[in-house]
Scaffold this motif. Structure first.
Motif, PDB file in Angstrom:
ATOM      1  N   GLY A 106     -67.537 -88.243  69.553  1.00  0.00           N
ATOM      2  CA  GLY A 106     -68.007 -89.604  69.341  1.00  0.00           C
ATOM      3  C   GLY A 106     -69.123 -89.660  68.317  1.00  0.00           C
ATOM      4  N   PHE A 107     -69.182 -88.650  67.435  1.00  0.00           N
ATOM      5  CA  PHE A 107     -70.219 -88.609  66.402  1.00  0.00           C
ATOM      6  C   PHE A 107     -70.170 -89.917  65.631  1.00  0.00           C
ATOM      7  N   CYS A 131     -70.176 -72.273  64.876  1.00  0.00           N
ATOM      8  CA  CYS A 131     -69.187 -73.347  64.744  1.00  0.00           C
ATOM      9  C   CYS A 131     -69.796 -74.679  65.164  1.00  0.00           C
ATOM     10  N   LEU A 132     -69.667 -75.674  64.304  1.00  0.00           N
ATOM     11  CA  LEU A 132     -70.133 -77.028  64.583  1.00  0.00           C
ATOM     12  C   LEU A 132     -68.951 -77.965  64.396  1.00  0.00           C
ATOM     13  N   THR A 133     -68.585 -78.673  65.475  1.00  0.00           N
ATOM     14  CA  THR A 133     -67.492 -79.642  65.412  1.00  0.00           C
ATOM     15  C   THR A 133     -68.072 -81.028  65.616  1.00  0.00           C
ATOM     16  N   LEU A 134     -67.824 -81.901  64.658  1.00  0.00           N
ATOM     17  CA  LEU A 134     -68.255 -83.295  64.736  1.00  0.00           C
ATOM     18  C   LEU A 134     -66.993 -84.144  64.816  1.00  0.00           C
ATOM     19  N   ASP A 135     -66.758 -84.695  65.998  1.00  0.00           N
ATOM     20  CA  ASP A 135     -65.543 -85.455  66.286  1.00  0.00           C
ATOM     21  C   ASP A 135     -65.876 -86.939  66.240  1.00  0.00           C
ATOM     22  N   THR A 136     -65.388 -87.629  65.221  1.00  0.00           N
ATOM     23  CA  THR A 136     -65.668 -89.056  65.071  1.00  0.00           C
ATOM     24  C   THR A 136     -64.701 -89.918  65.871  1.00  0.00           C
ATOM     25  N   THR A 137     -63.753 -89.273  66.573  1.00  0.00           N
ATOM     26  CA  THR A 137     -62.767 -90.016  67.361  1.00  0.00           C
ATOM     27  C   THR A 137     -63.220 -90.101  68.813  1.00  0.00           C
ATOM     28  N   GLU A 146     -67.042 -97.894  62.250  1.00  0.00           N
ATOM     29  CA  GLU A 146     -68.089 -96.939  62.622  1.00  0.00           C
ATOM     30  C   GLU A 146     -67.651 -95.513  62.314  1.00  0.00           C
ATOM     31  N   VAL A 147     -66.368 -95.196  62.466  1.00  0.00           N
ATOM     32  CA  VAL A 147     -65.868 -93.874  62.086  1.00  0.00           C
ATOM     33  C   VAL A 147     -66.162 -93.628  60.606  1.00  0.00           C
ATOM     34  N   GLY A 148     -65.902 -94.622  59.770  1.00  0.00           N
ATOM     35  CA  GLY A 148     -66.181 -94.493  58.333  1.00  0.00           C
ATOM     36  C   GLY A 148     -67.657 -94.252  58.065  1.00  0.00           C
ATOM     37  N   LYS A 149     -68.512 -94.950  58.793  1.00  0.00           N
ATOM     38  CA  LYS A 149     -69.961 -94.739  58.636  1.00  0.00           C
ATOM     39  C   LYS A 149     -70.364 -93.348  59.127  1.00  0.00           C
ATOM     40  N   GLY A 150     -69.757 -92.903  60.222  1.00  0.00           N
ATOM     41  CA  GLY A 150     -70.039 -91.564  60.739  1.00  0.00           C
ATOM     42  C   GLY A 150     -69.629 -90.491  59.738  1.00  0.00           C
ATOM     43  N   LEU A 151     -68.465 -90.667  59.112  1.00  0.00           N
ATOM     44  CA  LEU A 151     -68.002 -89.711  58.098  1.00  0.00           C
ATOM     45  C   LEU A 151     -68.937 -89.693  56.892  1.00  0.00           C
ATOM     46  N   LEU A 152     -69.432 -90.865  56.505  1.00  0.00           N
ATOM     47  CA  LEU A 152     -70.398 -90.944  55.408  1.00  0.00           C
ATOM     48  C   LEU A 152     -71.703 -90.235  55.780  1.00  0.00           C
ATOM     49  N   ALA A 153     -72.147 -90.411  57.024  1.00  0.00           N
ATOM     50  CA  ALA A 153     -73.371 -89.738  57.489  1.00  0.00           C
ATOM     51  C   ALA A 153     -73.193 -88.222  57.468  1.00  0.00           C
ATOM     52  N   ILE A 154     -72.010 -87.752  57.855  1.00  0.00           N
ATOM     53  CA  ILE A 154     -71.731 -86.307  57.821  1.00  0.00           C
ATOM     54  C   ILE A 154     -71.821 -85.796  56.391  1.00  0.00           C
ATOM     55  N   LYS A 155     -71.152 -86.493  55.481  1.00  0.00           N
ATOM     56  CA  LYS A 155     -71.114 -86.072  54.080  1.00  0.00           C
ATOM     57  C   LYS A 155     -72.514 -86.111  53.450  1.00  0.00           C
ATOM     58  N   THR A 156     -73.308 -87.111  53.774  1.00  0.00           N
ATOM     59  CA  THR A 156     -74.608 -87.311  53.141  1.00  0.00           C
ATOM     60  C   THR A 156     -75.707 -86.450  53.754  1.00  0.00           C
ATOM     61  N   TYR A 157     -75.757 -86.375  55.074  1.00  0.00           N
ATOM     62  CA  TYR A 157     -76.901 -85.746  55.744  1.00  0.00           C
ATOM     63  C   TYR A 157     -76.612 -84.394  56.392  1.00  0.00           C
ATOM     64  N   LEU A 217     -67.820 -75.615  59.832  1.00  0.00           N
ATOM     65  CA  LEU A 217     -67.953 -77.041  60.133  1.00  0.00           C
ATOM     66  C   LEU A 217     -66.562 -77.644  60.264  1.00  0.00           C
ATOM     67  N   ASN A 218     -66.278 -78.225  61.440  1.00  0.00           N
ATOM     68  CA  ASN A 218     -65.026 -78.939  61.684  1.00  0.00           C
ATOM     69  C   ASN A 218     -65.353 -80.421  61.835  1.00  0.00           C
ATOM     70  N   VAL A 219     -64.722 -81.247  61.038  1.00  0.00           N
ATOM     71  CA  VAL A 219     -64.907 -82.693  61.139  1.00  0.00           C
ATOM     72  C   VAL A 219     -63.580 -83.279  61.600  1.00  0.00           C
ATOM     73  N   VAL A 220     -63.609 -83.957  62.739  1.00  0.00           N
ATOM     74  CA  VAL A 220     -62.398 -84.551  63.307  1.00  0.00           C
ATOM     75  C   VAL A 220     -62.465 -86.057  63.060  1.00  0.00           C
ATOM     76  N   GLU A 221     -61.403 -86.581  62.497  1.00  0.00           N
ATOM     77  CA  GLU A 221     -61.330 -88.013  62.216  1.00  0.00           C
ATOM     78  C   GLU A 221     -59.950 -88.525  62.607  1.00  0.00           C
ATOM     79  N   PRO A 222     -59.814 -89.840  62.755  1.00  0.00           N
ATOM     80  CA  PRO A 222     -58.499 -90.387  63.096  1.00  0.00           C
ATOM     81  C   PRO A 222     -57.475 -90.049  62.022  1.00  0.00           C
ATOM     82  N   CYS A 223     -56.240 -89.960  62.456  1.00  0.00           N
ATOM     83  CA  CYS A 223     -55.127 -89.652  61.564  1.00  0.00           C
ATOM     84  C   CYS A 223     -55.013 -90.742  60.491  1.00  0.00           C
TER      85      CYS A 223
END
Length: 181
Positions: free
Chosen positions: A88-89, A111-117, A143-154, A165-171
Protein backbone atom coordinates in the motif's frame (compact mmCIF):
# COMPACT_ATOMS: atom_id res chain seq x y z
CA UNK A 1 -6.20 8.97 17.49
CA UNK A 2 -2.79 7.45 16.90
CA UNK A 3 0.02 9.97 17.06
CA UNK A 4 2.95 7.78 18.01
CA UNK A 5 3.99 4.24 18.67
CA UNK A 6 5.89 4.33 21.96
CA UNK A 7 8.00 1.27 22.67
CA UNK A 8 10.58 0.62 25.36
CA UNK A 9 14.10 0.08 23.97
CA UNK A 10 15.15 -3.57 23.51
CA UNK A 11 11.77 -4.97 24.49
CA UNK A 12 11.66 -7.52 21.66
CA UNK A 13 15.23 -8.83 21.77
CA UNK A 14 14.60 -12.06 19.83
CA UNK A 15 11.97 -10.88 17.35
CA UNK A 16 13.17 -11.72 13.81
CA UNK A 17 10.03 -11.34 11.67
CA UNK A 18 7.49 -8.58 12.13
CA UNK A 19 4.31 -7.85 10.24
CA UNK A 20 2.52 -4.59 11.07
CA UNK A 21 -0.95 -4.07 9.63
CA UNK A 22 -2.07 -0.45 9.65
CA UNK A 23 -4.49 -0.65 6.75
CA UNK A 24 -7.88 0.95 7.12
CA UNK A 25 -10.65 2.39 5.03
CA UNK A 26 -9.53 5.86 6.08
CA UNK A 27 -6.45 5.87 8.25
CA UNK A 28 -5.97 8.78 10.67
CA UNK A 29 -4.07 11.50 8.81
CA UNK A 30 -2.44 12.48 12.11
CA UNK A 31 -0.50 9.20 12.33
CA UNK A 32 3.20 9.66 11.66
CA UNK A 33 4.60 6.46 10.16
CA UNK A 34 8.07 7.46 11.34
CA UNK A 35 6.91 6.70 14.88
CA UNK A 36 7.34 3.04 13.90
CA UNK A 37 11.11 3.56 14.09
CA UNK A 38 10.90 3.12 17.88
CA UNK A 39 9.40 -0.34 17.26
CA UNK A 40 12.33 -1.26 15.00
CA UNK A 41 14.76 0.02 17.63
CA UNK A 42 13.08 -2.19 20.22
CA UNK A 43 13.69 -5.21 17.95
CA UNK A 44 17.48 -5.44 17.49
CA UNK A 45 17.29 -8.94 15.93
CA UNK A 46 14.67 -7.96 13.34
CA UNK A 47 15.46 -9.43 9.89
CA UNK A 48 12.15 -9.20 8.03
CA UNK A 49 9.59 -6.42 8.13
CA UNK A 50 6.25 -6.44 6.33
CA UNK A 51 4.35 -3.20 6.73
CA UNK A 52 0.79 -2.89 5.41
CA UNK A 53 -0.22 0.76 5.14
CA UNK A 54 -2.92 0.30 2.51
CA UNK A 55 -5.49 3.09 2.52
CA UNK A 56 -8.54 3.09 0.31
CA UNK A 57 -8.54 6.88 0.54
CA UNK A 58 -5.26 8.62 1.22
CA UNK A 59 -5.72 11.55 3.59
CA UNK A 60 -2.10 12.01 4.70
CA UNK A 61 0.00 14.91 3.43
CA UNK A 62 1.40 13.91 0.03
CA UNK A 63 5.06 14.39 -0.85
CA UNK A 64 4.07 15.08 -4.47
CA UNK A 65 4.12 18.82 -5.00
CA UNK A 66 5.64 19.40 -1.54
CA UNK A 67 8.68 21.67 -1.74
CA UNK A 68 9.86 21.11 1.84
CA UNK A 69 12.70 18.71 2.62
CA UNK A 70 12.23 15.20 3.95
CA UNK A 71 12.80 14.90 7.68
CA UNK A 72 16.02 13.24 8.76
CA UNK A 73 15.56 10.97 11.79
CA UNK A 74 18.91 10.87 13.59
CA UNK A 75 20.73 7.68 14.62
CA UNK A 76 18.75 4.47 14.79
CA UNK A 77 20.81 1.82 12.99
CA UNK A 78 18.99 -1.37 12.01
CA UNK A 79 21.91 -3.76 11.66
CA UNK A 80 20.13 -7.07 10.97
CA UNK A 81 17.18 -6.00 8.86
CA UNK A 82 17.49 -7.73 5.46
CA UNK A 83 14.04 -7.70 3.88
CA UNK A 84 11.40 -4.96 3.93
CA UNK A 85 8.06 -5.02 2.16
CA UNK A 86 5.65 -2.08 2.30
CA UNK A 87 2.17 -2.91 1.01
CA UNK A 88 0.00 0.00 0.00
CA UNK A 89 3.00 2.29 -0.53
CA UNK A 90 1.69 5.75 -1.30
CA UNK A 91 2.86 9.32 -1.66
CA UNK A 92 2.15 9.97 2.05
CA UNK A 93 5.11 12.07 3.14
CA UNK A 94 5.76 10.14 6.36
CA UNK A 95 5.70 6.78 4.48
CA UNK A 96 8.33 8.12 2.07
CA UNK A 97 10.37 9.50 4.99
CA UNK A 98 10.16 6.15 6.81
CA UNK A 99 11.26 4.29 3.66
CA UNK A 100 14.22 6.63 3.14
CA UNK A 101 15.16 6.24 6.81
CA UNK A 102 15.19 2.46 6.47
CA UNK A 103 17.36 2.64 3.33
CA UNK A 104 19.83 5.09 4.86
CA UNK A 105 20.13 3.31 8.23
CA UNK A 106 20.14 -0.36 7.29
CA UNK A 107 23.51 -1.56 6.02
CA UNK A 108 22.25 -5.16 6.03
CA UNK A 109 19.27 -4.46 3.73
CA UNK A 110 19.16 -6.87 0.78
CA UNK A 111 15.62 -6.51 -0.62
CA UNK A 112 13.10 -3.67 -0.53
CA UNK A 113 9.64 -4.23 -2.02
CA UNK A 114 7.32 -1.26 -2.44
CA UNK A 115 3.86 -2.50 -3.39
CA UNK A 116 1.59 0.30 -4.62
CA UNK A 117 -1.33 -2.13 -5.03
CA UNK A 118 -3.58 -3.79 -2.48
CA UNK A 119 -0.93 -6.44 -1.89
CA UNK A 120 -3.17 -9.40 -2.68
CA UNK A 121 -1.88 -11.72 -5.43
CA UNK A 122 -5.39 -12.61 -6.61
CA UNK A 123 -5.83 -8.99 -7.72
CA UNK A 124 -3.23 -9.64 -10.42
CA UNK A 125 -4.50 -10.63 -13.84
CA UNK A 126 -1.72 -13.24 -14.01
CA UNK A 127 -3.08 -15.16 -11.00
CA UNK A 128 -6.76 -14.25 -11.10
CA UNK A 129 -9.13 -16.96 -12.38
CA UNK A 130 -10.86 -14.46 -14.68
CA UNK A 131 -7.62 -13.40 -16.40
CA UNK A 132 -8.34 -9.76 -15.59
CA UNK A 133 -7.42 -7.60 -12.61
CA UNK A 134 -10.10 -6.66 -10.14
CA UNK A 135 -11.48 -3.17 -10.64
CA UNK A 136 -9.53 -0.48 -8.78
CA UNK A 137 -11.19 2.86 -8.12
CA UNK A 138 -9.97 5.87 -10.09
CA UNK A 139 -8.89 7.77 -6.95
CA UNK A 140 -6.86 4.72 -5.85
CA UNK A 141 -5.17 4.58 -9.27
CA UNK A 142 -4.38 8.32 -9.07
CA UNK A 143 -2.67 7.69 -5.72
CA UNK A 144 -0.78 4.74 -7.24
CA UNK A 145 0.61 7.16 -9.84
CA UNK A 146 1.67 9.57 -7.10
CA UNK A 147 3.24 6.72 -5.13
CA UNK A 148 5.22 5.63 -8.21
CA UNK A 149 6.39 9.22 -8.70
CA UNK A 150 7.47 9.39 -5.04
CA UNK A 151 9.45 6.16 -5.49
CA UNK A 152 11.18 7.48 -8.61
CA UNK A 153 11.92 10.91 -7.08
CA UNK A 154 12.79 10.16 -3.45
CA UNK A 155 13.44 6.45 -2.96
CA UNK A 156 15.25 5.13 -6.06
CA UNK A 157 18.13 7.65 -5.81
CA UNK A 158 18.86 6.46 -2.25
CA UNK A 159 18.80 2.70 -2.90
CA UNK A 160 22.35 1.28 -2.87
CA UNK A 161 23.31 -1.06 -5.72
CA UNK A 162 23.55 -4.01 -3.28
CA UNK A 163 19.81 -3.71 -2.49
CA UNK A 164 17.26 -5.30 -4.80
CA UNK A 165 14.39 -2.85 -5.25
CA UNK A 166 11.05 -4.37 -6.32
CA UNK A 167 8.26 -1.98 -7.24
CA UNK A 168 4.83 -3.56 -7.58
CA UNK A 169 2.18 -1.67 -9.50
CA UNK A 170 -1.19 -2.53 -11.06
CA UNK A 171 -1.12 -4.35 -14.36
CA UNK A 172 -0.92 -1.87 -17.23
CA UNK A 173 -2.90 -4.26 -19.41
CA UNK A 174 -5.95 -3.94 -17.16
CA UNK A 175 -5.40 -0.45 -15.73
CA UNK A 176 -4.58 2.49 -17.94
CA UNK A 177 -1.87 4.10 -15.79
CA UNK A 178 -0.34 7.25 -17.12
CA UNK A 179 2.88 8.09 -15.27
CA UNK A 180 2.78 11.39 -13.42
CA UNK A 181 5.60 13.83 -13.98
Amino acid sequence: MFTSTPVLPSKFLHLKHLSVDLNAMTFPPTYDYCSLISLFDASPSLETLVLNVLQRKMLHESIVGDTSNLRQIPGHRHDRLKTVKIIGFSSAKSVVELTCHIIENTASLQCLTLDTTTGHPWHSCLTNYSGKCLHLRVDFLVEVGKGLLAIKTYVEPKVPSRVKLNVVEPCRRCHDLEPLS
